[in-house]
Design an enzyme around this catalytic site. Structure first.
Site, short mmCIF file in Angstrom:
data_model
loop_
_atom_site.label_atom_id
_atom_site.label_comp_id
_atom_site.label_asym_id
_atom_site.label_seq_id
_atom_site.Cartn_x
_atom_site.Cartn_y
_atom_site.Cartn_z
N HIS A 126 0.92 -1.23 -0.01
CA HIS A 126 -0.02 0.00 -0.12
C HIS A 126 0.85 1.08 -0.02
O HIS A 126 0.44 2.31 -0.68
CB HIS A 126 -0.89 0.14 1.19
N ARG A 154 -2.67 -9.58 -13.77
CA ARG A 154 -2.05 -10.92 -13.52
C ARG A 154 -2.82 -11.20 -12.29
O ARG A 154 -2.34 -10.66 -11.15
CB ARG A 154 -0.67 -10.33 -13.11
N ARG A 211 -6.24 -12.37 -16.73
CA ARG A 211 -5.63 -13.61 -16.86
C ARG A 211 -5.70 -14.44 -15.88
O ARG A 211 -5.39 -14.45 -14.77
CB ARG A 211 -4.13 -13.20 -17.28
N GLU A 261 3.13 -16.66 -26.03
CA GLU A 261 4.36 -16.31 -25.38
C GLU A 261 5.30 -17.65 -25.61
O GLU A 261 6.49 -17.57 -24.96
CB GLU A 261 4.16 -15.84 -23.87
N ASN A 310 7.96 -10.82 -22.87
CA ASN A 310 8.72 -11.30 -21.78
C ASN A 310 9.12 -12.62 -21.86
O ASN A 310 10.16 -13.20 -21.94
CB ASN A 310 8.13 -11.12 -20.19
N ASP A 311 8.00 -13.58 -21.88
CA ASP A 311 8.24 -15.22 -22.06
C ASP A 311 8.73 -15.53 -23.76
O ASP A 311 9.31 -16.14 -23.83
CB ASP A 311 7.11 -15.68 -21.57
N ARG A 335 14.87 -15.42 -18.44
CA ARG A 335 14.56 -13.94 -18.49
C ARG A 335 15.13 -13.50 -17.00
O ARG A 335 15.26 -12.03 -16.86
CB ARG A 335 13.05 -13.66 -18.50
N CYS A 369 1.60 -7.30 -24.33
CA CYS A 369 1.55 -6.88 -22.98
C CYS A 369 2.50 -7.18 -22.12
O CYS A 369 2.84 -6.94 -21.03
CB CYS A 369 0.45 -7.25 -22.27
C1 PEP Z 1 4.71 -11.70 -20.67
O1 PEP Z 1 5.30 -12.88 -20.73
O2 PEP Z 1 5.41 -10.83 -21.48
C2 PEP Z 1 3.79 -11.38 -19.72
C3 PEP Z 1 3.30 -10.14 -20.02
O3 PEP Z 1 3.56 -12.17 -18.95
P1 PEP Z 1 4.28 -12.24 -17.48
O4 PEP Z 1 5.45 -11.28 -17.46
O5 PEP Z 1 3.44 -12.11 -16.31
O6 PEP Z 1 4.84 -13.76 -17.56
MG MG Z 2 4.40 -14.53 -19.51
#
Ligand code: PEP
Ligand code: MG
Length: 591
Positions: A194, A301, A337, A436, A459-460, A470, A507
């Site tokens: 918070h 998320r 998600r 992903e 990201n994935d 990563r 995303c």
């Molecule tokens: C991603 O993999 O790009 C993604 C948005 O999901 P997370 O980062 O929660 O794995």
């Molecule tokens: Mg991901």
């Protein structure tokens, strides 16, 4: 003290603050237990009641002093504390202990608080843990009022300061006056506490989770905090001071300029519109997303709801959590998600048996499809919450059509159940999948026919495409968003989505980095979702280009054979078009 002591914590609220340290001692009070003579007992009860009254008044004062509309919505935290002050488990129990045990009010209160703690500790549930810390904070306030040791109030600090504390309560943060408190750093805390969220709402730079900053600093020491990168510099040298002063001016200039873009569309010079949405993990991030002009939530998320707790959240708890966010985003959609556990995301209570290779193991949708009961609860909750606005469902880590079919089958079953129970839900709720994995990129066209929208998790996708963990710093140099393999994967995905005629979004963090904005525009992404504070700068770039120019740039990058070459070409182009953002020196880490 040595000069230039660099510490790295968690950047909780962006911006740079340069000032001198004001160390706030928020260690818990302790008091001595004392036996009473029988005739003292009722006097002690009255002392306790007076301390409650004073505590109540103090919290009311905190509430009344808050003038900033951006944080007014966070006042429910203070209301929670006011409720605790009335809670019979605390009040009646303490009075009963004073009378029964004939001990002083401080001693009785400490016993009651200890009782609370052992009950909470045994439960081990994240939500209740938070309540435990609320009870501790309130208990401490009553204790201070009983023994007459006033708590340093942050509202009373008179000189411009950077607050340094072991931990700060939300009530502390609510009292921060931006004209005097220019930033804060704490040993404890995470990005989604918070206190961190309040700092972001207030626009006060903050770095948390530094572990031992309080033991390394002394009062009045010069300190620099960079809430964007999570860096803190104690006792900076003249050179460091100059460097950060320049960064600060630049940051403030940009931030000021960017507020202008909040209410505008993300539209290119030739009239092509992009939808920009927010990524969130908890409900408190919604007001920030709205303030920044997000058109809904592109990625909620939900892992956060499940993290660090013994039992998974109940259907009712999830309905309430989703509903709150959906209602506050109306008329925009909230993309929920489903649980994405495994890999680097651990939910302590969910038993993910030791896997040799968790990134390729029982993660995300694979876990949900195995643990159908858990999955069903989440889908029921999302569907029920969908009656209160616009929700969309997003399935993570899909690799093939069979997984989507299983999800859809389950969803249809649940819709049938809910209809039979006479419950409201959005029967036409849109469903989407995360792209992903390389498999999903290669068969996007097949997957796209099964769903309403796609969202690329770069990201994935980058980690799986390039076989680079990563989170592993040893191979971080190989994690290259402009690698020809990544660019080809992204182009294939966008083309396949267009062929089938559905929306394609992105995303991952790449969407938030303005360096890649032209590339993503040229590739053809329709919906971008990112941490809300980045929306305006991405929007500013989109508004200054023609889409065909971005497409040409992407064609050029495709001809280049390696990530460093593509990065150099992109740096050159971005530097030329947006010199104030990307002019020399070349941004580190990209070449
Ligand atoms: C991603 O993999 O790009 C993604 C948005 O999901 P997370 O980062 O929660 O794995
Ligand atoms: Mg991901």
């Amino acid at each position: 003290m040595m000069q230039d002591v660099f510490l790295v914590g968690i950047g909780a609220s962006p911006g740079i603050a340069i000032g001198s340290a004001y160390v706030v001692d928020r260690r818990r009070m302790s008091a001595v237990e004392r036996s009473l003579d029988p005739q003292e007992v009722e006097g002690e009860v009255r002392l306790f009641e007076t301390a409650l009254q004073v505590s109540r008044q103090q919290l009311e004062d905190v509430k009344n002093r808050v003038a900033d509309p951006h944080i007014a919505e966070h006042l429910h935290i203070i209301d929670t504390h006011l409720l605790i002050l009335k809670d019979p488990m605390l009040v009646d129990e303490t009075i009963a202990v004073i009378r029964r045990e004939k001990i002083n009010a401080e001693g009785a209160l400490m016993r009651t608080l200890r009782g609370f703690r052992s009950v909470f500790d045994a439960i081990d549930d994240e939500y209740l843990k938070e309540r435990r810390s609320d009870v501790d904070v309130v208990g401490d306030r009553i204790l201070r009022n009983l023994v007459g040791v006033s708590q340093q109030s942050l509202a009373e600090i008179e000189r411009k300061s950077v607050i340094v504390a072991h931990d700060l309560s939300p009530a502390d943060t609510l009292q921060m006056d931006k004209s005097r408190i220019i930033g804060f750093v704490t040993d404890l805390g995470g990005r989604t506490s918070h206190t961190a969220i309040l700092a972001r709402s207030l626009g006060i730079p903050a770095v948390v989770g530094l572990e031992s900053v309080t033991s390394q600093i002394r009062e009045d020491l010069p300190v620099i905090i960079d809430g964007t990168t999570g860096t803190v510099v104690l006792n900076p040298s003249l050179d460091t001071f100059r460097e950060y002063l320049e960064k600060k001016q630049f940051y403030e200039y940009q931030a000021e300029e960017l507020t202008y873009f909040r209410g505008l569309d993300a539209v290119t010079l030739d009239g092509h519109k992009i939808i920009l949405r927010g990524n969130i993990e908890i409900a408190e991030e919604v007001p920030i997303a709205l303030r920044e002009g997000a058109q809904g939530v592109g990625l909620f998320r939900t892992e956060f709801l499940y993290m660090k707790r013994k039992c998974v959240p109940s259907e009712e708890e999830q309905v309430a959590a989703y509903r709150e966010i959906i209602e506050s985003m109306v008329p925009h959609p909230v993309t929920i998600r489903t649980l994405d556990v495994g890999g680097d995301k651990l939910v302590s209570d969910i038993d993910l048996s030791d896997e040799a290779n968790p990134a390729m193991g029982l993660r995300a949708i694979r876990f949900s499809l195995k643990e159908k009961n858990l999955f069903k609860i989440q889908l029921r909750a999302i569907l029920r919450a969908s009656a209160f606005g616009k929700a969309r469902i997003l399935f993570p880590m899909i690799t093939g059509v069979a997984e989507i079919k299983s999800c859809k089958k389950l969803l249809e079953e649940i819709k049938g159940e809910l209809a039979a129970e006479g419950r409201d839900f959005d029967a036409g709720i849109e469903i989407g999948i995360m792209i992903e994995t390389p498999a999903a990129a290669l068969v996007t066209e097949l997957l796209a026919r099964e769903v309403d929208f796609l969202s690329v998790g770069t990201n994935d996708l980058i980690q799986y495409c390039l076989a680079v963990d990563r989170g592993n710093e040893h191979v971080a140099y190989l994690y290259e968003p402009l690698h020809p393999a990544v660019l080809r994967a992204l182009r294939m995905i966008c083309k396949a989505a267009k062929q089938v005629g559905i929306m394609v979004g992105i995303c991952g963090e790449m969407a938030a980095d303005p360096f890649y904005t032209l590339v993503l525009l040229g590739l053809g992404f329709d919906e971008w979702s990112m941490n809300a504070p980045y929306i305006s700068q991405v929007k500013r770039i989109i508004r200054q280009v023609y889409r065909p120019e971005a497409e040409e740039l992407v064609e050029e990058l495709f001809v280049l054979g390696s990530a460093p070459e593509a990065s150099r070409r992109l740096s050159e182009e971005m530097g030329k078009r947006f010199p104030s953002l990307f002019g020399q020196p070349a941004r580190s880490g990209r070449e």
